[in-house]
Enzyme design. Structure first.
Site, PDB file in Angstrom:
ATOM      1  N   ASN A 147      -7.645  -3.113  14.680  1.00  0.00           N
ATOM      2  CA  ASN A 147      -9.035  -3.423  14.346  1.00  0.00           C
ATOM      3  C   ASN A 147      -9.158  -4.607  13.390  1.00  0.00           C
ATOM      4  O   ASN A 147     -10.244  -4.887  12.876  1.00  0.00           O
ATOM      5  CB  ASN A 147      -9.734  -2.195  13.753  1.00  0.00           C
ATOM      6  CG  ASN A 147      -9.119  -1.738  12.435  1.00  0.00           C
ATOM      7  OD1 ASN A 147      -8.156  -2.331  11.938  1.00  0.00           O
ATOM      8  ND2 ASN A 147      -9.669  -0.672  11.868  1.00  0.00           N
ATOM      9  N   HIS A 197      -7.446  -4.996  10.479  1.00  0.00           N
ATOM     10  CA  HIS A 197      -7.215  -4.749   9.055  1.00  0.00           C
ATOM     11  C   HIS A 197      -5.879  -5.354   8.599  1.00  0.00           C
ATOM     12  O   HIS A 197      -4.935  -5.447   9.378  1.00  0.00           O
ATOM     13  CB  HIS A 197      -7.294  -3.258   8.716  1.00  0.00           C
ATOM     14  CG  HIS A 197      -6.112  -2.438   9.146  1.00  0.00           C
ATOM     15  ND1 HIS A 197      -6.188  -1.476  10.143  1.00  0.00           N
ATOM     16  CD2 HIS A 197      -4.833  -2.398   8.708  1.00  0.00           C
ATOM     17  CE1 HIS A 197      -5.013  -0.891  10.282  1.00  0.00           C
ATOM     18  NE2 HIS A 197      -4.163  -1.444   9.429  1.00  0.00           N
ATOM     19  N   GLU A 256      -9.764  -2.081   5.490  1.00  0.00           N
ATOM     20  CA  GLU A 256     -10.427  -1.813   6.757  1.00  0.00           C
ATOM     21  C   GLU A 256     -11.639  -2.741   6.945  1.00  0.00           C
ATOM     22  O   GLU A 256     -12.101  -3.371   5.986  1.00  0.00           O
ATOM     23  CB  GLU A 256     -10.877  -0.350   6.797  1.00  0.00           C
ATOM     24  CG  GLU A 256      -9.741   0.667   6.701  1.00  0.00           C
ATOM     25  CD  GLU A 256      -8.975   0.848   8.013  1.00  0.00           C
ATOM     26  OE1 GLU A 256      -9.049  -0.048   8.892  1.00  0.00           O
ATOM     27  OE2 GLU A 256      -8.305   1.881   8.159  1.00  0.00           O
ATOM     28  N   ASP A 279       0.807  -1.209   0.000  1.00  0.00           N
ATOM     29  CA  ASP A 279       0.000   0.000   0.000  1.00  0.00           C
ATOM     30  C   ASP A 279       0.845   1.265   0.000  1.00  0.00           C
ATOM     31  O   ASP A 279       2.067   1.216   0.147  1.00  0.00           O
ATOM     32  CB  ASP A 279      -0.945   0.004   1.207  1.00  0.00           C
ATOM     33  CG  ASP A 279      -0.271  -0.512   2.481  1.00  0.00           C
ATOM     34  OD1 ASP A 279       0.953  -0.340   2.615  1.00  0.00           O
ATOM     35  OD2 ASP A 279      -0.963  -1.098   3.329  1.00  0.00           O
TER      36      ASP A 279
END
Length: 248
Positions: A144, A146, A151, A78
């Site tokens: 979380n 991801h 996400e 990314d």
């Protein structure tokens, strides 16, 4: 731990995922270095790379080693939208600083977050991934759940795409920016399907803040609420962690 002691390591396979328990990040760097050497000797030619503090000891160990990447092509997961490669907060800068300036590769690819047409950039990057076929992909995991910048709620069928970062991710990543207002809230990321197309995957997770994400994986139920659980469908995943109780 005294220098003469052997680092504590254990392995266990659960739900088709292999867990490797290590003593900490430095021990993990040694484990991953040994694995990387085996993969290169076995013919690895395409490598998927990650960024973030988890990867720094890994890349430092590679940089100091005799590993040869001159026949290897790399793809990064990314990149932030709007940050040029010379921006110290960009992942392009991170990779050059921690690895590429020390170890030459045949070719290196990172999504271009400054592209005029971000959709076209994503499509072109995905096409490169399909043609290359990654032999081994490295991953971290967010608090979380991801993976890359996929996400919660991201479809498991997703390919390389533009994504909006959650407040949770922005909060964690703010530690790397002197000016919090300068944190990009969008990024280009390999999709979950892109990641799962890799032949092998190694995910590294250290510290109590990552426990919740790994516990979701251990439940054995794949849900887009926690993107890490997409790994349950992959045939060759290794989790390297220092967390107690994960594989006991």
């Amino acid at each position: 731990m005294m220098a003469s002691e052997t680092p504590r390591r254990s392995e266990k396979v659960m739900q088709n995922v292999r867990y490797v328990k290590v003593g900490g990040k430095e021990d993990a760097a040694t484990v991953v270095l040994e694995r990387m050497r085996q993969e290169l000797e076995g013919g690895l030619r395409v490598l998927g790379l990650a960024t973030g503090s988890t990867m720094i000891p890994i890349y430092e160990a590679w940089a100091k080693s005799d590993l040869d990447f001159t026949d290897v092509t790399s793809f990064n997961l990314d990149e932030y939208v709007g940050l040029s490669a010379d921006n110290p907060n960009s992942y392009a800068w991170f990779m050059n600083h921690h690895l590429f300036s020390h170890k030459p590769f045949k070719e290196t690819y990172i999504p271009d977050g400054t592209a005029d047409d971000l959709t076209a950039e994503c499509d072109e990057y995905e096409a490169l991934l399909r043609d290359a076929e990654i032999d081994l992909q490295f991953l971290g995991v967010g608090e979380n759940g991801h993976i890359a910048f996929n996400e919660p709620g991201t479809p498991f069928s997703s390919t390389t795409h533009l994504t909006e970062l959650t407040d949770s991710t922005l909060g964690v990543n703010s530690q790397y920016f002197e000016d919090e207002s300068a944190i990009p809230n969008t990024a280009l990321t390999m999709g979950i399907a892109s990641i799962l197309s890799s032949k092998k995957i190694i995910l590294l997770a250290f510290g109590e803040k990552k426990r919740f994400a790994l516990e979701q994986l251990l439940k054995g139920e794949a849900t887009t609420d926690y993107p890490i659980t997409a790994l349950l469908s992959h045939p060759d995943v290794t989790i390297v962690t220092d967390l107690e109780g994960i594989t006991d």
